[in-house]
Design an enzyme around this catalytic site. Structure first.
Site, short mmCIF file in Angstrom:
data_model
loop_
_atom_site.label_atom_id
_atom_site.label_comp_id
_atom_site.label_asym_id
_atom_site.label_seq_id
_atom_site.Cartn_x
_atom_site.Cartn_y
_atom_site.Cartn_z
N HIS B 446 93.78 27.85 50.92
CA HIS B 446 92.86 26.72 50.80
C HIS B 446 93.71 25.62 50.39
O HIS B 446 93.39 24.46 51.13
CB HIS B 446 92.05 27.19 49.49
CG HIS B 446 91.42 25.76 49.13
ND1 HIS B 446 91.73 25.01 48.09
CD2 HIS B 446 90.19 25.63 49.51
CE1 HIS B 446 90.56 24.26 47.91
NE2 HIS B 446 89.60 24.22 49.08
N CYS B 829 87.27 23.57 66.98
CA CYS B 829 87.55 22.51 65.89
C CYS B 829 88.71 23.45 65.04
O CYS B 829 88.58 24.66 65.39
CB CYS B 829 86.38 22.07 65.30
SG CYS B 829 85.31 23.29 64.60
#
Lengths: 873, 873
Positions: B446, B829
């Site tokens: 993250h 993406c």
């Protein structure tokens, strides 16, 4: 094909359902083969579509209808609209596919102020004639003119009150006449019979596009242009005296399959009287005494119908003044056990072929034959309904945790394990319970999957109930059950019942056994079982499994006496320490495999090496933290240090997405000593068993492969250990190495994977999870339920294999693997392997076999035979 | 092609590397174009393979070698083995692919007791001759005869001790002679020069199959039958006095790219003296004064070499008695900024084409040009090295939690956020920090992903350090840093440095800008950026993004002032309550989009509706439980009830595998009011901005689709809301609906999906997770590290797109979508969109564009151009 607008019953036949509607086609078929059917004709579905466009009945059709009425007049000797000998019709809708939401029947059409007198004369029963007229006005008014039923009911009630009577039949003749007058005021029903007929036909066609019918079609994805046919049929009356009557018969007993006319009849009555339930019908065999001729004719006719349709028929008949008429025949609904008996009997009678017998049984219905059921003969109180997660019924005392369940079961008590949900920690308790009830989770939740695998009844996701763990209470609406209370659950229906209920044990009838034997002779797919324990394995053999397609070894790690060693192994700080713990597990594992090999007697056993992430074997973080809190109070420093170490390791092993975490072959690669121990145990067991004269066939299976180099590396390790054991024992074991394809990437590289293995099994539970991106633990309550309700998905992909996505990946994998290694064995294991539709799919993509819960083996055998015979899905 | 065993340098050329080895081919090439190279010949790699089979040098080859020695004798006027004017050789290996682990060089081959006298005479330097002889014996003994280096070193050390000197050069002539005698005893080196030569050649060929070389090839997956060539080259000496010397030059400055000869030389020295570092070399331009003629020749020759090879050269030269010899030339290694400058300059000089300039830059090296770096001119103390998770260096005071980081940053302090790991809760703190350091998680954790997206330096997975949260300390080996201490991290290298270090700001040089402009003229792929904030969007435009390919709206839900409203929304008990909370978020969302539309000025913005599961917005269960414990003490019943409600809901929303849970479009379907609010905010913002005269182009993107009916349902909802807003505002917005393909099933049904959307973006982060079954949160530390180390995977599939699995699914999807809707726009993406190899792949499967972090936009532009120009991967 040039078609006509209208077909006399003599002109159609049974395969003209698209044109004539199903009911019409069957009336034609019966007429054609000489069954006594009241004469009539069918207006085609094409006319319906024409009507839908214009909203009118074309003149051409009207003329044609009248022409056909004339034909019926000639046939019956009666005349439509005649004041002395009137011809009366029933008018019914009938679409190609049975469809509720369309027009009801209009009876007695053709009655008016004049013909009613003729009917009275014909039947010598004025009351009957006026009652029939009144009924006609009521039906026509309601159905064709759209006048509410209440208007008519009100009038009837007033009349009854006036006369001081309770039943319609008690109304006087004058009262009936009075009602006819009143009804004619309520509903402007034309006196002209032709006009009546055209309007009724128009109403049937209109009903095709009623809101109710349209939304039914939308919901069921039926095309709008099917259209409905209209059946116009001569009225016959069963209520013209004691030489008349009406009834329903089955050509064989639909509950047991016994070959004996079964049904009931009422003398001097119409069909609706049977439905109304105001008089009690008599068994059909008593008709033999009352109307022996008609009975003989009935027996003959029903036999002919069964023979003609080659299946048990459900037949409506009417006897009018001693003459038998068949109004409808259809394939009889029957219980699963009857279905099996009938199919097998019919083969023996030479009526149908073995193939037909097999094709006729819906595999999904036979599951209940394999499980204990609640007796049909008792009534009971359902406090809640959950999901039917694992079939069968069970009764026992409530137990709220797995340890307690195990302990009490050991002490001889029968318990039902009740949990808000279960985890692998609970397996030892599930195994020993009669049944499992969970408040959360769907039919693919942990509790459901484990229970199904074990053949233990389970109701899951029963969110109407609550558990108070502290006080050990199951709480429902106005009910609280504790540990000493008894509960019954029915995993076939999802019902939860307080108290005990008599249960009926399953038995595999000799007919069922026969059918399955036939099935085996047709099927191409090998049917194996998923079995982890000796108990499972025995069940599997009993139900005809040809081997074990999946033996999960993790359950062996879970038993209470081994878990501490497993935990020690996980908490080891070095490879050496880990190997010491594994060395203690080795003899236990060897024992497991030895027993399995003995039971399977040379049938192939596929043993999957450890799959779940290691943290599944450790306690909950919350639990440890609680322990730490209480140890802190006691001041035991050593215990505290140990628990803190355990906490640290548990947190370290915690995974955000364990499903995609450190499991399967990933575990075997990082900790080769674990798989090494398992392979050693397998091979040692195999050698020992073989030495004692029992054949052994084993596949060592590696789970969750994503990349061929994982296999390349692990295969070398396994071969090394296997060779070593064989050499030491001086025995040669024909072992193979296999793998599971559970990931999309594995499907795409199936050719590369095939280089390293002789056996591939599709683990479609996990493959479905990764292909859809659905976590089965989370999806069910959170959004899948919404998806099914809103038809975003039509079927639960965890139950019925998703052919579009998962299935396409499988097809690709099969093609690629076969191209690389034509002889490779490929099967499916997991939930889908015992689901009939999925079994068909597996057959069609050229798998070699399926493996499923032992209890689903018979289903899979049947489904596999059906697939081979070529049933369309 | 018929090849010879041996090629004179005049006979080969640069593209014969497979036959002659790379070094040999380049020596030939230089000789062929007239560069002064000491004469010699190459024995081919084919002979090496022959040798590998037999272990012998065939007589044919031996004869041929001697024939070629004769040719060299004629060329040099010296004679091999001659006592007066001896010809000496160096013998070197040289494979087609540069390969450490093979034989070192043997120099001075041909020396023996007789020729050493000749050398002494030739050079007029007896000491030099014996030193050369002693060196030869040493090298031959060690390399060919496999005698340990120590034996020789020992003898030298003894000699030095005996003479009382410290350096080899200080040993007396007699001492040297003594050493030669001793060495001859240690190593039985043949006196016959031809025998020396054959043995040396054999040793080179043997070294091809040394264990070291074999394991190197295995590790690098190089074929074993490439073979090595042997280069036999006349010795030249740079140490024959002050008219001799040796040096290394670059044709341009490899650090800056400046066009100026750059390098150093040593007078009266051999190459090994430069390497040994005992004497300090002088800048090459000072050679101009010392040996002006040789210098002039050097300048000319190096210019010719650069022109010939059309690239900056790294050249070794020796001057023997005033005569220049080139010993080696190769393409010079250079810094990223030098590479860019050189390429652009060379285009301007007409040396190379624009295409060549573009092809010459490795896109992965230019990333550092876009980030702040630690100055090259300082030294510093590294306390730990983690993973280079987000490039760039940063300095700041330590902050141990996100709230603190935000507060202190608001107060103007520069902070580094230090956490064991980060979660979406920490984003507001990450945004305001100079850099992020985490102890756990990999380059796709993250912290890493968010930091990269934001262009904030990040070092992740630095497990050498510990955090003591209670005392707010970062603990390393012998070091403790608190909140008031300063830390520097380098996200490009993973280094962690205590204290502050001077940093250098990045600048896009005019050459870099020029190169990117050229790149844009060649590339086919549209390059867009992933940008969620105005800051990102501005950066994106600055770096040349053509639009925003992914705007994640969840970050907008995370900011401190909105989170309470979001939580209120989640905890709502009814749809109405939820809508009330959403109504308060609407103006905030509208503001976000308004700003983005203004910045992007009509460039397309793809806005993805809310994707993560709702529980990500709620606090940790542990946190709530702690709150409850402390509230219990205070006795505030209302607060307690609220917290307990929060706990219940949080537990209810908890997911076992959130990655596969209730997120993406599944969220939008079950709670349509959330997406509704977002669509309303987007459309209102778009209308407002357009009214004020700014063009707007927007794609509303639905994440995580698995089934086309999800889209069908959601598309209707969106269109309805969009129409309504446009009608109310009286503005028409050219919006499109798009979706992300992030699941294998979505790839398989891309044709069906295409019916509902005009735009598809591959979310390859999640697609990689589901295709591999790898949870990126768990995989990295638990097993991926093992996979890379053990070469089970060669590249991190979360960094470089996995073409075999994920890529094949993408190819399938592109084909199917194009078949259904040829004009549909398809992009990628996420992380892979800015990774050069993956960009190539996207070009080749016919995507329309890529979208990546703003900081990777220049890399993607360059990679896209290279793909279009057609560079092989």
């Amino acid at each position: 094909m040039v078609t006509k607008d209208i077909y006399l019953f003599e002109e159609g036949k049974k395969d003209m359902g698209m044109l004539l509607g199903n009911k019409g086609a069957q009336l034609c078929e019966m007429t054609r083969v000489g069954i006594p059917v009241p004469p009539g004709f069918v207006i085609t579905t094409k006319v319906c579509n024409e009507y839908a466009k214009t909203g009118k009945l074309p003149k051409r059709v009207k003329d044609n209808v009248l022409k056909h009425v004339k034909k019926i007049e000639r046939k019956t000797g009666k005349k439509f609209g005649d004041a002395r000998n009137p011809l009366l019709f029933s008018v019914r809708s009938g679409a190609p596919i049975s469809m509720p939401g369309m027009m009801d029947t209009i009876l007695n059409l053709g009655l008016n102020d004049k013909t009613v007198l003729g009917l009275a004369k014909q039947t010598n029963n004025e009351w009957f004639a006026y009652d029939s007229y009144r009924r006609f006005l009521q039906m026509f008014g309601n159905i064709v003119l759209d006048i509410s039923k209440e208007s008519f009911e009100d009038a009837i009630n007033k009349q009854k009150k006036k006369e001081g009577v309770h039943l319609d039949q008690e109304i006087s003749l004058d009262g009936m006449k009075e009602l006819v007058k009143k009804f004619k005021k309520i509903a402007d029903v034309p006196q002209d019979p032709s006009k009546q007929l055209f309007m009724a036909i128009g109403a049937v066609f209109s009903s095709w596009n009623s809101d109710r019918a349209k939304s039914y079609r939308e919901f069921n994805r039926l095309p709008n242009d099917l259209g409905t046919g209209v059946n116009v049929q001569t009225m016959v009356f069963g209520n013209l005296g004691n030489d008349s009557g009406t009834g329903v018969v089955f050509t064989r007993n639909p509950a047991t399959g016994e070959k004996k006319l079964y049904g009931e009849f009422l003398l001097n009555a119409q069909g609706e009287d049977i439905v109304a339930g105001t008089r009690t019908p008599k068994p059909v065999n008593t008709l033999k005494k009352v109307l022996p001729k008609a009975y003989k004719k009935l027996v003959q006719t029903t036999k002919r119908l069964e023979k003609h349709y080659k299946d048990v028929q459900d037949i409506e008949f009417t006897i009018e003044k001693g003459k038998l008429y068949i109004l409808q025949t259809r394939t009889a609904k029957r219980t699963a056990s009857a279905a099996v008996k009938i199919a097998v009997d019919m083969v023996k009678e030479g009526v149908i072929s073995k193939k037909m017998a097999i094709m006729r049984i819906d595999p999904s219905t036979i599951e209940k034959l394999l499980h204990r059921q609640i007796s049909d003969e008792v009534s009971y109180n359902v406090i809640a309904t959950g999901l039917p997660a694992s079939p069968g019924a069970a009764t026992g005392k409530l137990s709220f945790d797995a340890d307690d369940a195990e302990k009490r079961a050991d002490a001889g008590e029968k318990v039902i394990l009740v949990r808000s949900e279960t985890s692998p920690d609970d397996v030892h308790g599930i195994v020993r319970s009669q049944g499992v009830l969970t408040l959360r989770g769907g039919v693919t939740s942990h509790a459901a999957v484990v229970s199904r695998g074990l053949g233990i009844p389970c109701v899951s996701g029963c969110n109407e109930l609550d558990i108070d763990y502290k006080n050990k209470l199951l709480i429902g609406k106005g009910i609280k059950l504790g540990e000493e209370d008894t509960l019954t659950i029915d995993g076939t229906t999802g019902r939860v019942i307080p108290g005990g209920v008599p249960l009926v044990d399953p038995k595999i009838s000799k007919e069922f056994a026969q059918l399955l034997k036939w099935a085996d002779s047709f099927k191409k797919l090998k049917v194996m079982a998923n079995a982890d324990t000796p108990k499972d394995a025995k069940k599997a053999v009993e139900f005809g499994a040809e081997g074990i397609g999946l033996c999960r070894t993790e359950h062996m790690f879970m038993s209470q006496n081994r878990l501490p060693i497993v935990q020690e192994m996980i908490l080891s700080k070095s490879k050496e320490e880990r190997e010491r713990a594994l060395a203690r597990l080795l003899p236990e594992q060897r024992k497991d495999f030895t027993e399995l090999f003995k039971i399977m007697k040379g049938r192939k056993i596929t043993i999957r090496l450890l799959d779940p992430p290691l943290h599944e074997f450790l306690p909950d973080v919350d639990e440890i933290q609680e322990d730490i809190r209480s140890i802190k109070k006691s001041g035991n420093k050593k215990a505290l240090a140990e628990k803190e170490e355990l906490l640290k390791k548990t947190i370290h092993l915690h995974e955000v997405n364990p499903m995609l975490g450190h499991r399967g072959i990933r575990l075997g690669l990082v900790y080769p000593e674990i798989y090494n121990m398992q392979v050693r145990a397998i091979m040692e067991a195999a050698c020992n068993v073989k030495k004692r004269g029992t054949r052994v066939s084993v596949v060592i299976e590696l789970p969750l492969v994503a990349e061929e180099r994982e296999l390349a590396t692990m295969k070398d390790e396994i071969d090394k250990t296997a060779m070593e054991v064989q050499k030491k024992k001086g025995v040669k074991i024909p072992y193979h190495i296999g793998t599971m394809i559970e990931l999309p990437r594995a499907c795409l590289i199936a050719d590369k994977i095939s280089k390293y293995v002789d056996f591939i099994s599709f683990g479609t539970n996990d493959l479905t999870q990764t292909t859809f991106g659905f976590s089965r633990d989370d999806a069910e309550d959170k959004f899948l339920h919404y998806y099914f309700t809103n038809k975003i998905l039509e079927e639960d992909p965890f139950v019925v294999l998703d052919e579009v996505g998962v299935g396409e990946l499988m097809k690709m994998a099969v093609k690629r693997a076969h191209a690389q290694k034509p002889g490779i064995e490929m099967i499916i294991c997991g939930e889908h392997g015992g689901e009939p539709k999925s079994v068909h799919f597996c057959h069609h993509i050229n798998l070699d076999g399926v493996s499923c819960s032992p209890y689903r083996v018979p289903i899979a055998r049947l489904a596999a035979a059906q697939a081979a015979i070529g049933r369309k899905k």
